[in-house]
Scaffold this motif. Structure first.
Motif, PDB file in Angstrom:
ATOM      1  N   GLU A   1       0.782  -1.301  -0.106  1.00  0.00           N
ATOM      2  CA  GLU A   1       0.067   0.126   0.017  1.00  0.00           C
ATOM      3  C   GLU A   1       0.822   1.277  -0.037  1.00  0.00           C
ATOM      4  OE1 GLU A   1      -3.352  -2.139   2.552  1.00  0.00           O
ATOM      5  OE2 GLU A   1      -2.915  -0.158   3.123  1.00  0.00           O
ATOM      6  N   MET A   2       2.025   1.312   0.990  1.00  0.00           N
ATOM      7  CA  MET A   2       2.759   2.325   0.855  1.00  0.00           C
ATOM      8  C   MET A   2       3.572   2.795  -0.499  1.00  0.00           C
ATOM      9  SD  MET A   2       2.707   3.839   3.914  1.00  0.00           S
ATOM     10  CE  MET A   2       0.920   3.757   3.949  1.00  0.00           C
ATOM     11  N   LYS A   3       3.727   1.481  -1.256  1.00  0.00           N
ATOM     12  CA  LYS A   3       4.563   1.640  -2.450  1.00  0.00           C
ATOM     13  C   LYS A   3       3.577   2.278  -3.471  1.00  0.00           C
ATOM     14  CE  LYS A   3       7.642   0.486  -5.511  1.00  0.00           C
ATOM     15  NZ  LYS A   3       8.893   1.318  -5.202  1.00  0.00           N
ATOM     16  N   ARG A   4       2.230   1.863  -3.444  1.00  0.00           N
ATOM     17  CA  ARG A   4       1.307   2.310  -4.402  1.00  0.00           C
ATOM     18  C   ARG A   4       0.971   3.846  -4.243  1.00  0.00           C
ATOM     19  NH1 ARG A   4      -3.263  -0.969  -2.859  1.00  0.00           N
ATOM     20  NH2 ARG A   4      -2.076  -2.600  -3.056  1.00  0.00           N
ATOM     21  N   GLN A   5       1.045   4.447  -2.844  1.00  0.00           N
ATOM     22  CA  GLN A   5       0.772   5.758  -2.794  1.00  0.00           C
ATOM     23  C   GLN A   5       2.157   6.343  -2.782  1.00  0.00           C
ATOM     24  OE1 GLN A   5      -1.158   5.747   1.211  1.00  0.00           O
ATOM     25  NE2 GLN A   5       0.533   6.927   1.847  1.00  0.00           N
ATOM     26  N   GLY A   6       3.360   5.697  -2.933  1.00  0.00           N
ATOM     27  CA  GLY A   6       4.563   6.722  -2.921  1.00  0.00           C
ATOM     28  C   GLY A   6       5.228   7.398  -1.800  1.00  0.00           C
ATOM     29  N   THR A   7       4.800   6.595  -0.544  1.00  0.00           N
ATOM     30  CA  THR A   7       5.288   7.100   0.785  1.00  0.00           C
ATOM     31  C   THR A   7       6.519   6.169   1.092  1.00  0.00           C
ATOM     32  OG1 THR A   7       2.958   7.988   1.216  1.00  0.00           O
ATOM     33  CG2 THR A   7       4.658   7.678   2.913  1.00  0.00           C
ATOM     34  N   PHE A   8       7.570   6.644   1.241  1.00  0.00           N
ATOM     35  CA  PHE A   8       8.781   5.859   1.760  1.00  0.00           C
ATOM     36  C   PHE A   8       8.711   5.803   3.372  1.00  0.00           C
ATOM     37  CE2 PHE A   8      13.743   5.633   1.640  1.00  0.00           C
ATOM     38  CZ  PHE A   8      13.629   4.355   1.240  1.00  0.00           C
ATOM     39  N   LEU A   9       8.577   4.494   3.689  1.00  0.00           N
ATOM     40  CA  LEU A   9       8.453   4.338   5.241  1.00  0.00           C
ATOM     41  C   LEU A   9       9.661   3.692   5.915  1.00  0.00           C
ATOM     42  CD1 LEU A   9       6.633   4.121   7.851  1.00  0.00           C
ATOM     43  CD2 LEU A   9       5.771   2.000   7.141  1.00  0.00           C
ATOM     44  N   LEU A  10      10.342   4.495   6.896  1.00  0.00           N
ATOM     45  CA  LEU A  10      11.418   3.759   7.331  1.00  0.00           C
ATOM     46  C   LEU A  10      11.106   3.431   9.019  1.00  0.00           C
ATOM     47  CD1 LEU A  10      13.788   6.593   6.367  1.00  0.00           C
ATOM     48  CD2 LEU A  10      13.547   4.633   5.137  1.00  0.00           C
ATOM     49  N   ASN A  11      11.635   2.442   9.227  1.00  0.00           N
ATOM     50  CA  ASN A  11      11.452   1.912  10.563  1.00  0.00           C
ATOM     51  C   ASN A  11      12.771   2.179  11.310  1.00  0.00           C
ATOM     52  OD1 ASN A  11      10.973   0.629  12.868  1.00  0.00           O
ATOM     53  ND2 ASN A  11      11.722  -1.511  12.025  1.00  0.00           N
ATOM     54  N   LEU A  12      12.941   3.222  12.373  1.00  0.00           N
ATOM     55  CA  LEU A  12      14.142   3.514  12.890  1.00  0.00           C
ATOM     56  C   LEU A  12      14.240   3.022  14.373  1.00  0.00           C
ATOM     57  CD1 LEU A  12      16.438   5.486  12.827  1.00  0.00           C
ATOM     58  CD2 LEU A  12      15.030   7.164  13.819  1.00  0.00           C
ATOM     59  N   MET A  13      15.479   2.327  14.588  1.00  0.00           N
ATOM     60  CA  MET A  13      15.395   1.621  15.912  1.00  0.00           C
ATOM     61  C   MET A  13      16.786   1.933  16.419  1.00  0.00           C
ATOM     62  SD  MET A  13      14.050  -2.136  14.251  1.00  0.00           S
ATOM     63  CE  MET A  13      15.154  -2.073  12.791  1.00  0.00           C
ATOM     64  N   SER A  14      16.997   1.672  17.772  1.00  0.00           N
ATOM     65  CA  SER A  14      18.123   1.713  18.540  1.00  0.00           C
ATOM     66  C   SER A  14      17.916   1.580  19.766  1.00  0.00           C
ATOM     67  CB  SER A  14      18.815   3.352  18.353  1.00  0.00           C
ATOM     68  OG  SER A  14      17.873   4.287  19.190  1.00  0.00           O
ATOM     69  N   SER A  15      18.968   1.723  20.766  1.00  0.00           N
ATOM     70  CA  SER A  15      18.809   1.447  22.039  1.00  0.00           C
ATOM     71  C   SER A  15      18.183   2.782  22.741  1.00  0.00           C
ATOM     72  CB  SER A  15      20.226   1.139  22.871  1.00  0.00           C
ATOM     73  OG  SER A  15      21.155   0.794  22.219  1.00  0.00           O
ATOM     74  N   PRO A  16      17.755   2.861  23.851  1.00  0.00           N
ATOM     75  CA  PRO A  16      17.192   4.080  24.455  1.00  0.00           C
ATOM     76  C   PRO A  16      18.400   5.064  24.770  1.00  0.00           C
ATOM     77  CG  PRO A  16      16.532   2.235  25.778  1.00  0.00           C
ATOM     78  CD  PRO A  16      17.526   1.720  24.939  1.00  0.00           C
ATOM     79  N   GLY A  17      18.285   6.306  24.115  1.00  0.00           N
ATOM     80  CA  GLY A  17      19.316   7.365  24.438  1.00  0.00           C
ATOM     81  C   GLY A  17      20.460   7.278  23.480  1.00  0.00           C
ATOM     82  N   ALA A  18      20.395   6.651  22.273  1.00  0.00           N
ATOM     83  CA  ALA A  18      21.255   6.536  21.272  1.00  0.00           C
ATOM     84  C   ALA A  18      21.146   7.648  20.246  1.00  0.00           C
ATOM     85  CB  ALA A  18      21.115   5.347  20.224  1.00  0.00           C
ATOM     86  N   GLY A  19      19.976   8.444  20.325  1.00  0.00           N
ATOM     87  CA  GLY A  19      20.053   9.812  19.484  1.00  0.00           C
ATOM     88  C   GLY A  19      18.931   9.552  18.441  1.00  0.00           C
ATOM     89  N   LYS A  20      17.835   8.835  18.527  1.00  0.00           N
ATOM     90  CA  LYS A  20      16.974   8.798  17.523  1.00  0.00           C
ATOM     91  C   LYS A  20      16.259   9.973  17.286  1.00  0.00           C
ATOM     92  CE  LYS A  20      14.600   5.211  19.282  1.00  0.00           C
ATOM     93  NZ  LYS A  20      15.039   4.868  20.562  1.00  0.00           N
ATOM     94  N   THR A  21      15.718  10.711  18.238  1.00  0.00           N
ATOM     95  CA  THR A  21      14.938  11.788  18.317  1.00  0.00           C
ATOM     96  C   THR A  21      15.832  13.065  17.729  1.00  0.00           C
ATOM     97  OG1 THR A  21      13.455  11.059  20.038  1.00  0.00           O
ATOM     98  CG2 THR A  21      13.093  13.549  19.338  1.00  0.00           C
ATOM     99  N   THR A  22      17.001  13.360  18.394  1.00  0.00           N
ATOM    100  CA  THR A  22      18.114  14.247  17.777  1.00  0.00           C
ATOM    101  C   THR A  22      18.132  13.985  16.354  1.00  0.00           C
ATOM    102  OG1 THR A  22      18.764  14.375  20.152  1.00  0.00           O
ATOM    103  CG2 THR A  22      20.148  15.501  18.495  1.00  0.00           C
ATOM    104  N   THR A  23      18.752  12.827  16.040  1.00  0.00           N
ATOM    105  CA  THR A  23      18.990  12.492  14.539  1.00  0.00           C
ATOM    106  C   THR A  23      17.732  12.886  13.599  1.00  0.00           C
ATOM    107  OG1 THR A  23      20.184  10.735  15.368  1.00  0.00           O
ATOM    108  CG2 THR A  23      19.527  10.711  13.001  1.00  0.00           C
ATOM    109  N   LEU A  24      16.632  12.435  14.160  1.00  0.00           N
ATOM    110  CA  LEU A  24      15.402  12.918  13.210  1.00  0.00           C
ATOM    111  C   LEU A  24      15.139  14.398  13.096  1.00  0.00           C
ATOM    112  CD1 LEU A  24      12.507  10.383  14.428  1.00  0.00           C
ATOM    113  CD2 LEU A  24      13.488  10.717  11.976  1.00  0.00           C
ATOM    114  N   VAL A  25      15.224  15.265  14.307  1.00  0.00           N
ATOM    115  CA  VAL A  25      15.232  16.711  14.347  1.00  0.00           C
ATOM    116  C   VAL A  25      16.143  17.265  13.166  1.00  0.00           C
ATOM    117  CG1 VAL A  25      15.512  18.624  15.547  1.00  0.00           C
ATOM    118  CG2 VAL A  25      14.218  16.748  16.570  1.00  0.00           C
ATOM    119  N   ARG A  26      17.281  16.854  13.315  1.00  0.00           N
ATOM    120  CA  ARG A  26      18.311  17.399  12.294  1.00  0.00           C
ATOM    121  C   ARG A  26      18.074  16.895  10.763  1.00  0.00           C
ATOM    122  NH1 ARG A  26      23.225  20.011  12.204  1.00  0.00           N
ATOM    123  NH2 ARG A  26      23.457  19.894  14.361  1.00  0.00           N
TER     124      ARG A  26
END
Lengths: 229, 114
Positions: free
Chosen positions: A27-52
């Protein structure tokens, strides 16, 4: 004592989730939305990486973020501060997201007009690796203070990740027992095709290469959609 | 760590199979579990015993676990070796060109019903 009969089942226990994930991916392919699953340990910087990442791409791509946490909406509020569409998913104590929860998030967020959606998974290097969310690519963040031995300790996470961001490279002079060569070799041993970027979400070091990858992959994903149409 | 959510998933599948086969009381469910499937057998059993009491059809169902040892194949020297002891690197020739042949299974094999 009654008569017993045996009913053969021979069904994979995660088959339901794999089916849901494959359907969501289509479905995501059909509508052209590139979906990423972002994983890490707590505190590795997921949110800070996303903001930048959002700041560097928000003028060229329409972005949406789904923040998964056991509780609180701290991360979703931080992301909402960048001006992109963001929602918080509460997992109710669950250690991972599965395809059904991802779909609920997609429906709540509303993604038809979006180019790029990032699902920020629960901070955990074990369980999220076991469950296909339906994302087009898996991205993981390993931060320097966690140590260069993590690919040896959490092999499945590194095996299923298409990209590994080695974050907090600005503290390498302090954590000088972290070897770039050793971590690269240990990741490649599990996953020879993995893309590895050395970055610092705090200083922006190394981000150009990661952003280029995102730009290129999003365009390629959407282009293939046009070819099929 | 996620054994309980997995147990709910097994229960859902078994309930479907039971309905299709007009079964009202399941006596046992047999699972085939690979050694490196990351599911811990005794956690699975604990979660099972808690969860089945809350169902109708599976209330008396015993969980039987058949464990499958993990085996890795080496493409370098065409031999098999036990995964848990040696990991990714072949103990015979040192090659890293290896893959898991079996050991990550997690299947519902069969159910026993009255």
């Amino acid at each position: 004592m009654g008569d017993y009969r045996i009913i053969e089942v021979k069904q994979d226990i995660l088959a339901d989730n794999d089916r849901d994930a494959a359907e969501l991916r289509r479905e995501m392919k059909r509508q052209g939305t590139f979906l990423l699953n972002l994983m890490s340990s707590p505190g590795a910087g997921k949110t800070t990486t996303l903001v930048r990442t959002i700041r560097m791409l928000r003028d060229e791509l329409k972005i949406g973020i789904m923040e998964a946490d056991i509780d609180s909406d701290v991360d979703a509020r931080t992301i909402a501060g960048t001006g992109v569409r963001a929602i918080q998913l509460h997992t109710g104590g669950m250690c991972h997201l599965d395809a059904a929860m991802t779909r609920q998030g997609i429906e709540e967020l509303g993604t038809e007009d979006l180019d790029l959606v990032v699902l920020e998974n629960v901070g955990n290097l074990v369980c999220p690796a076991e469950f296909d969310t339906g994302a087009a690519r898996n991205i993981m963040i390993l931060s320097v203070p966690e140590g260069d031995d993590k690919p040896l300790k959490y092999p499945l996470m590194f095996q299923i990740s298409d990209v590994v961001l080695i974050n907090k490279c600005d503290v390498l002079p302090v954590f000088d027992d972290f070897s770039r060569e050793a971590v690269t070799e240990r990741i490649r041993m599990r996953n020879p095709d993995c893309e590895i970027f050395f970055v610092s979400a705090r200083t922006g070091e190394g981000f150009e290469a990661w952003i280029d990858w995102l730009r290129r992959e999003t365009a390629a994903f959407q282009k293939k959609e046009d070819d099929h149409a | 760590m996620h054994e309980l959510s997995v147990v709910f998933s097994i229960i859902r599948t078994v309930e479907e199979v039971a309905r299709e086969n007009h079964v009202s009381d399941v006596a046992s469910v047999t699972i085939r579990l690979g050694e490196v499937s990351t599911v811990i057998p005794h956690y699975l059993t604990d979660c099972w015993n808690w969860a089945v009491k809350r169902t109708e059809i599976l209330r008396h169902a015993e969980l039987r676990i058949e464990q499958i040892p993990a085996v890795t194949w080496c493409c370098g020297c065409s031999r098999e070796y036990p995964t848990v002891t040696y990991g990714k690197i072949c103990p015979y020739c040192g090659s890293r060109d290896t893959f898991l042949v079996r050991g990550n299974e997690f299947l519902i094999q069969e159910i026993e019903a009255e």
